[in-house]
Every structure is written in C-alpha cells, then in structure tokens.
Scaffold this motif. Structure first.
Motif, PDB file in Angstrom:
ATOM      1  N   PRO A  31     -14.497  13.034  15.489  1.00 35.92           N
ATOM      2  CA  PRO A  31     -13.943  13.172  14.138  1.00 35.92           C
ATOM      3  C   PRO A  31     -13.029  11.997  13.785  1.00 35.92           C
ATOM      4  CG  PRO A  31     -12.762  14.606  15.635  1.00 35.92           C
ATOM      5  CD  PRO A  31     -13.883  13.995  16.430  1.00 35.92           C
ATOM      6  N   TYR A  32     -12.988  11.677  12.518  1.00 36.69           N
ATOM      7  CA  TYR A  32     -12.175  10.563  12.037  1.00 36.69           C
ATOM      8  C   TYR A  32     -11.354  10.984  10.824  1.00 36.69           C
ATOM      9  CZ  TYR A  32     -14.761   7.065  14.752  1.00 36.69           C
ATOM     10  OH  TYR A  32     -15.304   6.316  15.756  1.00 36.69           O
ATOM     11  N   CYS A  33     -10.230  10.334  10.665  1.00 32.87           N
ATOM     12  CA  CYS A  33      -9.604  10.227   9.354  1.00 32.87           C
ATOM     13  C   CYS A  33     -10.208   8.978   8.734  1.00 32.87           C
ATOM     14  CB  CYS A  33      -8.086  10.040   9.463  1.00 32.87           C
ATOM     15  SG  CYS A  33      -7.150  11.527   9.810  1.00 32.87           S
ATOM     16  N   MET A  34     -10.593   9.068   7.469  1.00 35.13           N
ATOM     17  CA  MET A  34     -11.166   7.923   6.769  1.00 35.13           C
ATOM     18  C   MET A  34     -10.514   7.821   5.402  1.00 35.13           C
ATOM     19  SD  MET A  34     -15.241   8.386   7.578  1.00 35.13           S
ATOM     20  CE  MET A  34     -15.664   6.845   6.740  1.00 35.13           C
ATOM     21  N   GLY A  35     -10.511   6.620   4.878  1.00 39.04           N
ATOM     22  CA  GLY A  35      -9.905   6.494   3.562  1.00 39.04           C
ATOM     23  C   GLY A  35     -10.165   5.152   2.925  1.00 39.04           C
ATOM     24  N   TRP A  36      -9.739   5.055   1.673  1.00 41.50           N
ATOM     25  CA  TRP A  36      -9.789   3.808   0.923  1.00 41.50           C
ATOM     26  C   TRP A  36      -8.358   3.357   0.632  1.00 41.50           C
ATOM     27  CZ3 TRP A  36     -13.853   0.797   0.055  1.00 41.50           C
ATOM     28  CH2 TRP A  36     -15.124   1.347   0.219  1.00 41.50           C
ATOM     29  N   PHE A  37      -8.158   2.063   0.821  1.00 38.07           N
ATOM     30  CA  PHE A  37      -6.854   1.458   0.635  1.00 38.07           C
ATOM     31  C   PHE A  37      -7.026   0.218  -0.215  1.00 38.07           C
ATOM     32  CE2 PHE A  37      -4.947   4.125   3.887  1.00 38.07           C
ATOM     33  CZ  PHE A  37      -6.068   4.504   4.611  1.00 38.07           C
ATOM     34  N   ARG A  38      -5.955  -0.224  -0.853  1.00 36.51           N
ATOM     35  CA  ARG A  38      -6.101  -1.412  -1.686  1.00 36.51           C
ATOM     36  C   ARG A  38      -4.856  -2.279  -1.657  1.00 36.51           C
ATOM     37  NH1 ARG A  38      -6.133   1.581  -7.641  1.00 36.51           N
ATOM     38  NH2 ARG A  38      -3.896   2.068  -7.707  1.00 36.51           N
ATOM     39  N   ASN A  39      -5.107  -3.561  -1.855  1.00 39.44           N
ATOM     40  CA  ASN A  39      -4.070  -4.553  -2.104  1.00 39.44           C
ATOM     41  C   ASN A  39      -4.228  -5.007  -3.547  1.00 39.44           C
ATOM     42  OD1 ASN A  39      -4.620  -5.358   1.092  1.00 39.44           O
ATOM     43  ND2 ASN A  39      -2.504  -5.489   0.431  1.00 39.44           N
ATOM     44  N   SER A  40      -3.169  -4.917  -4.304  1.00 39.50           N
ATOM     45  CA  SER A  40      -3.210  -5.362  -5.689  1.00 39.50           C
ATOM     46  C   SER A  40      -2.154  -6.435  -5.899  1.00 39.50           C
ATOM     47  CB  SER A  40      -2.952  -4.192  -6.644  1.00 39.50           C
ATOM     48  OG  SER A  40      -3.909  -3.180  -6.455  1.00 39.50           O
ATOM     49  N   SER A  41      -2.579  -7.632  -6.302  1.00 35.49           N
ATOM     50  CA  SER A  41      -1.665  -8.723  -6.676  1.00 35.49           C
ATOM     51  C   SER A  41      -0.607  -8.990  -5.626  1.00 35.49           C
ATOM     52  CB  SER A  41      -0.985  -8.398  -8.020  1.00 35.49           C
ATOM     53  OG  SER A  41      -1.933  -8.173  -9.018  1.00 35.49           O
ATOM     54  N   GLY A  42      -1.021  -9.044  -4.351  1.00 36.14           N
ATOM     55  CA  GLY A  42      -0.088  -9.375  -3.298  1.00 36.14           C
ATOM     56  C   GLY A  42       0.823  -8.255  -2.870  1.00 36.14           C
ATOM     57  N   ASP A  43       0.680  -7.092  -3.477  1.00 28.05           N
ATOM     58  CA  ASP A  43       1.502  -5.959  -3.071  1.00 28.05           C
ATOM     59  C   ASP A  43       1.087  -5.477  -1.685  1.00 28.05           C
ATOM     60  OD1 ASP A  43       1.587  -4.436  -6.398  1.00 28.05           O
ATOM     61  OD2 ASP A  43       2.743  -6.080  -5.494  1.00 28.05           O
ATOM     62  N   GLU A  44       1.922  -4.639  -1.118  1.00 30.22           N
ATOM     63  CA  GLU A  44       1.567  -4.037   0.167  1.00 30.22           C
ATOM     64  C   GLU A  44       0.301  -3.205   0.018  1.00 30.22           C
ATOM     65  OE1 GLU A  44       5.934  -3.259   2.212  1.00 30.22           O
ATOM     66  OE2 GLU A  44       4.483  -1.650   2.039  1.00 30.22           O
ATOM     67  N   ARG A  45      -0.446  -3.129   1.094  1.00 34.93           N
ATOM     68  CA  ARG A  45      -1.647  -2.312   1.081  1.00 34.93           C
ATOM     69  C   ARG A  45      -1.224  -0.848   0.915  1.00 34.93           C
ATOM     70  NH1 ARG A  45      -6.213  -3.870   5.272  1.00 34.93           N
ATOM     71  NH2 ARG A  45      -5.743  -5.801   4.161  1.00 34.93           N
ATOM     72  N   GLU A  46      -1.832  -0.195  -0.030  1.00 35.18           N
ATOM     73  CA  GLU A  46      -1.481   1.202  -0.295  1.00 35.18           C
ATOM     74  C   GLU A  46      -2.692   2.095  -0.112  1.00 35.18           C
ATOM     75  OE1 GLU A  46      -0.484   2.088  -4.363  1.00 35.18           O
ATOM     76  OE2 GLU A  46      -2.194   0.980  -5.161  1.00 35.18           O
ATOM     77  N   ARG A  47      -2.405   3.329   0.192  1.00 33.69           N
ATOM     78  CA  ARG A  47      -3.485   4.290   0.316  1.00 33.69           C
ATOM     79  C   ARG A  47      -3.923   4.722  -1.075  1.00 33.69           C
ATOM     80  NH1 ARG A  47      -1.009   8.214   2.810  1.00 33.69           N
ATOM     81  NH2 ARG A  47      -0.638   9.435   0.937  1.00 33.69           N
ATOM     82  N   VAL A  48      -5.208   4.651  -1.329  1.00 32.57           N
ATOM     83  CA  VAL A  48      -5.777   5.185  -2.568  1.00 32.57           C
ATOM     84  C   VAL A  48      -6.095   6.663  -2.345  1.00 32.57           C
ATOM     85  CG1 VAL A  48      -7.689   5.037  -4.200  1.00 32.57           C
ATOM     86  CG2 VAL A  48      -6.722   2.941  -3.208  1.00 32.57           C
ATOM     87  N   VAL A  49      -6.798   6.929  -1.266  1.00 29.97           N
ATOM     88  CA  VAL A  49      -7.126   8.298  -0.897  1.00 29.97           C
ATOM     89  C   VAL A  49      -7.599   8.292   0.543  1.00 29.97           C
ATOM     90  CG1 VAL A  49      -9.485   8.079  -1.814  1.00 29.97           C
ATOM     91  CG2 VAL A  49      -8.515  10.358  -1.446  1.00 29.97           C
ATOM     92  N   ASP A  50      -7.257   9.307   1.286  1.00 34.47           N
ATOM     93  CA  ASP A  50      -7.875   9.480   2.592  1.00 34.47           C
ATOM     94  C   ASP A  50      -8.302  10.936   2.765  1.00 34.47           C
ATOM     95  OD1 ASP A  50      -4.818   9.175   4.622  1.00 34.47           O
ATOM     96  OD2 ASP A  50      -5.485  10.752   3.266  1.00 34.47           O
ATOM     97  N   VAL A  51      -9.153  11.132   3.745  1.00 33.70           N
ATOM     98  CA  VAL A  51      -9.701  12.460   3.980  1.00 33.70           C
ATOM     99  C   VAL A  51      -9.702  12.741   5.471  1.00 33.70           C
ATOM    100  CG1 VAL A  51     -12.060  11.522   3.858  1.00 33.70           C
ATOM    101  CG2 VAL A  51     -11.691  13.977   3.599  1.00 33.70           C
ATOM    102  N   ASP A  52      -9.202  13.895   5.802  1.00 33.12           N
ATOM    103  CA  ASP A  52      -9.148  14.313   7.180  1.00 33.12           C
ATOM    104  C   ASP A  52     -10.500  14.873   7.588  1.00 33.12           C
ATOM    105  OD1 ASP A  52      -6.337  15.889   8.879  1.00 33.12           O
ATOM    106  OD2 ASP A  52      -8.174  15.006   9.682  1.00 33.12           O
TER     107      ASP A  52
END
Length: 126
Positions: A31-52
C-alpha cells in the motif's frame, strides 16, 4: 526499481479543465500514500491532494470543490481532475508516493514522500 510516472497537464484556460495521470511501477501489493504536489512561481512545494491507501483524501483549501482525485485501474494509478481552473493553479505538478507504514496516522508531510515523478507543467491562461 519502483518509479512514478506522470502524464497530462499542459495548458488550459481559466474556467476550463485538465486531467493529470500518475502511475507507480510496483508489482507488489504494497500500500502507498500517493498524491499530487505543485511548485508555483518559486514557492515551496505544496500538497494539492493526497490519498491514503484506505481512500482518505486531503485537499488543499485552494482546490477544494474544483479538483478531484481518484484511483484509476488498479490501486497504483492516480487521476487528478482539475476543473474551474484559475491562473494561480499554474505551476509544476509532481506526483509522489511513499509506502504506507503501519505507524502512519495519516499520509506524511510533503518532504517525507520518497518517490517522485519528473513533474508536468500546468499553465492556466485567460
């Protein structure tokens, strides 16, 4: 070697939709935790959504009600439907995964994800 592979993205218009796909090449049933993350305009990478592994999701406040994550064919495939796009959704999007450990009370923080895709650029324009 386990890999994370992404597809989709590119350009969209304000109010439009895009779809991102992600898959893990792991032949085991781990099993995995999976998710999508993004960097916008040099900002820190943030979680968009993840799923357990049990299906529990966590969305960033900025995308709630607009983005939807779902499992594709097989539990190692992740689909992100992005609707009602806004310019601030632009950025480099990364799919990531981490093996779901027994001691996790929830999926971990961004910097604890271990497996990362190459990233796919999303650009939203008026």
């Amino acid at each position: 070697q386990v890999q994370v592979m992404e597809s989709g993205g590119a350009s969209g218009q304000v109010g439009g939709s895009l779809r991102l796909s992600c898959g893990i090449t792991d032949a085991t049933s781990r099993p995995y935790c999976m998710g999508w993350f993004r960097n916008s305009s040099g900002d820190e990478r943030e979680r968009v959504v993840d799923v357990d592994s049990d299906g529990t999701t966590r969305y960033a406040d900025s995308v709630k009600g607009r983005f939807t994550i779902s499992k594709g064919n097989g539990k190692s495939t992740l689909i992100l439907e992005m609707n009602n796009l806004k310019p601030e959704d632009s950025g480099m999007y990364y799919c990531a995964a981490v093996p779901r450990m027994w001691y996790f009370t929830e999926c971990p923080k961004v910097d604890e994800y271990e497996l990362w895709g190459q990233g796919t650029q999303v650009t939203v324009s008026a």
